[in-house]
Design a protein around this motif. Structure first.
Motif, short mmCIF file in Angstrom:
data_model
loop_
_atom_site.label_atom_id
_atom_site.label_comp_id
_atom_site.label_asym_id
_atom_site.label_seq_id
_atom_site.Cartn_x
_atom_site.Cartn_y
_atom_site.Cartn_z
N HIS A 15 49.93 57.16 -50.89
CA HIS A 15 49.57 58.19 -50.16
C HIS A 15 49.15 59.49 -51.13
CE1 HIS A 15 51.76 56.64 -46.55
NE2 HIS A 15 52.73 56.25 -47.47
N SER A 17 50.85 61.77 -52.48
CA SER A 17 51.75 62.94 -52.38
C SER A 17 53.07 62.09 -52.27
CB SER A 17 51.38 63.60 -51.34
OG SER A 17 51.87 63.07 -49.88
N SER A 18 54.05 62.98 -52.83
CA SER A 18 55.35 62.73 -52.65
C SER A 18 55.89 62.88 -51.40
CB SER A 18 56.39 63.81 -53.62
OG SER A 18 55.86 63.68 -55.14
N ARG A 19 55.34 63.74 -50.51
CA ARG A 19 55.91 63.96 -49.23
C ARG A 19 55.44 62.50 -48.12
NH1 ARG A 19 53.99 69.09 -45.91
NH2 ARG A 19 55.56 70.06 -47.42
N GLY A 20 54.21 62.26 -48.67
CA GLY A 20 53.72 60.98 -47.95
C GLY A 20 54.55 59.81 -48.25
N ALA A 22 57.72 59.94 -49.31
CA ALA A 22 59.22 60.10 -48.72
C ALA A 22 59.09 59.69 -47.11
CB ALA A 22 59.59 61.53 -48.79
N GLY A 23 57.96 60.12 -46.61
CA GLY A 23 57.94 59.85 -45.12
C GLY A 23 57.86 58.28 -44.99
N SER A 28 64.70 61.62 -48.67
CA SER A 28 63.97 63.04 -48.84
C SER A 28 63.04 62.97 -50.01
CB SER A 28 65.24 63.80 -49.33
OG SER A 28 65.85 63.35 -50.42
N GLU A 29 62.37 64.14 -50.21
CA GLU A 29 61.38 64.22 -51.27
C GLU A 29 62.48 64.77 -52.45
OE1 GLU A 29 57.90 67.07 -50.77
OE2 GLU A 29 58.45 67.15 -48.77
N SER A 33 61.54 62.60 -56.10
CA SER A 33 61.10 63.29 -57.38
C SER A 33 62.48 62.82 -58.29
CB SER A 33 61.77 64.61 -57.09
OG SER A 33 60.72 65.35 -56.23
#
Length: 318
Positions: A15, A17-20, A22-23, A28-29, A33
């Motif tokens: 992704h 990204s960490s957000r992607g 996590a989704g 959770s982000e 992490s």
């Protein structure tokens, strides 16, 4: 390193990204992490840095991303094979392109799997541009589909069957029986199967040859549905010549009479090099070029790919 940490890092690489990540993982982000921090501490490498355009991976981070996919694929495969072994089964996982999966795979896989009672075959449908990744990550043992100019490092490719893809229309269609100029093909409605989205496929090559705009393309979930629409006179469809011999002979389908309305294709197997491939992968690679296998692929088994014997498991991927 734990499987959870590796799965998290592989998701971050996918992704960007960490957000992607996590989704995708449903966490959770902060949890993402935490896993990244544990990997950094254990490996002594920052793995990636944040930049204005996203994440910038270190050389070690890129290597870990590739290894994570391979290790997770091997883990999943091992778990599956252990369960199958407990049931006295050998497992062969095969990825196929959409056209091969629909036209030739039913006969081939049914015949191959019938040779041994302890053999379980899993067939999944993928875009050919994913074959190298699937094989390298050991998600599948072998892939079968259109020949590629470059299959990737460490991937062995073997041609086994040539075919011709022809443009056809229903007997009542306005183009039937007419000698056409190539420009007319760009104005026709094209009825296509999933392989149309692959620019490197035979279908993609023909669409480019006639410069068919996307507005004139209707893509169906499978090639059979597209051919059914063509029989009813709704447009131009593409199919392997050998699979339409009877309908062309009795007039239900008519070949479009225009230069370039036929394109040659080659189906090939893709797997790791012989010494690295599984014994079952090497076995089916040898088997596909035998006369019995060729006959089964050309004539079919009479079964839809989703209606094999219970020991053949089919998964369709978008």
């Amino acid at each position: 390193m734990t499987p959870t940490q590796l799965r998290t890092f592989a998701a971050i690489a996918r992704h960007g990204s960490s957000r992607g990540a996590a989704g995708e993982l449903g966490v959770s982000e902060a949890a993402v992490s935490s896993h990244v921090a544990a990997l950094r501490k254990e490996l002594g490498d920052d793995l990636f840095h944040r930049s204005g355009s996203g994440l910038a991976f270190t050389p070690g981070g890129l290597r870990l991303a590739a290894r994570a996919v391979e290790m997770l694929g091997l883990q999943d495969r091992t778990l599956h094979e252990i369960r199958a072994a407990g049931e006295g089964q050998r497992v062969l996982r095969v990825a196929v392109s959409s056209l091969f999966g629909e036209i030739a795979a039913p006969g081939l896989i049914e015949l191959f799997s019938s040779r041994a009672d302890d053999l379980q075959v899993e067939v999944s449908e993928w875009s050919p541009d994913q074959f190298a990744r699937l094989i390298t990550a050991r998600i599948v043992d072998v892939a079968i589909g259109p020949e590629a100019k470059s299959a990737g490092d460490g991937i062995h490719t073997k041609q086994f069957l040539r075919y011709q893809l022809v443009a056809v229309v229903g007997a009542q269609h306005a183009l039937a029986g007419r000698k056409l100029k190539p420009a007319a093909m760009a104005e026709a409605t094209w009825l296509l199967g999933p392989s149309a989205v692959d620019a490197t496929s035979s279908v993609g090559r023909m669409l480019r040859h006639f410069r068919v705009p996307e507005a004139r393309q209707r893509i169906f979930p499978n090639h059979a549905a597209a051919l059914t629409e063509a029989r009813q006179g709704h447009g131009v469809a593409l199919c392997p010549a050998h699979s339409a011999t009877a309908e062309l002979a009795d007039g239900r389908l008519v070949r479009v009479d225009v230069p370039g309305a036929m394109v040659d294709g080659v189906w090939a197997t893709f797997a790791l090099r012989r010494d690295d491939a599984s014994p079952l992968a090497n076995e089916i690679i040898r088997f596909v070029s035998t006369p019995r296998a060729i006959q089964a692929m050309l004539t079919g088994s009479g079964a839809n790919i989703a209606r094999f014997k219970p020991r053949v498991h089919v998964t369709l991927w978008s």
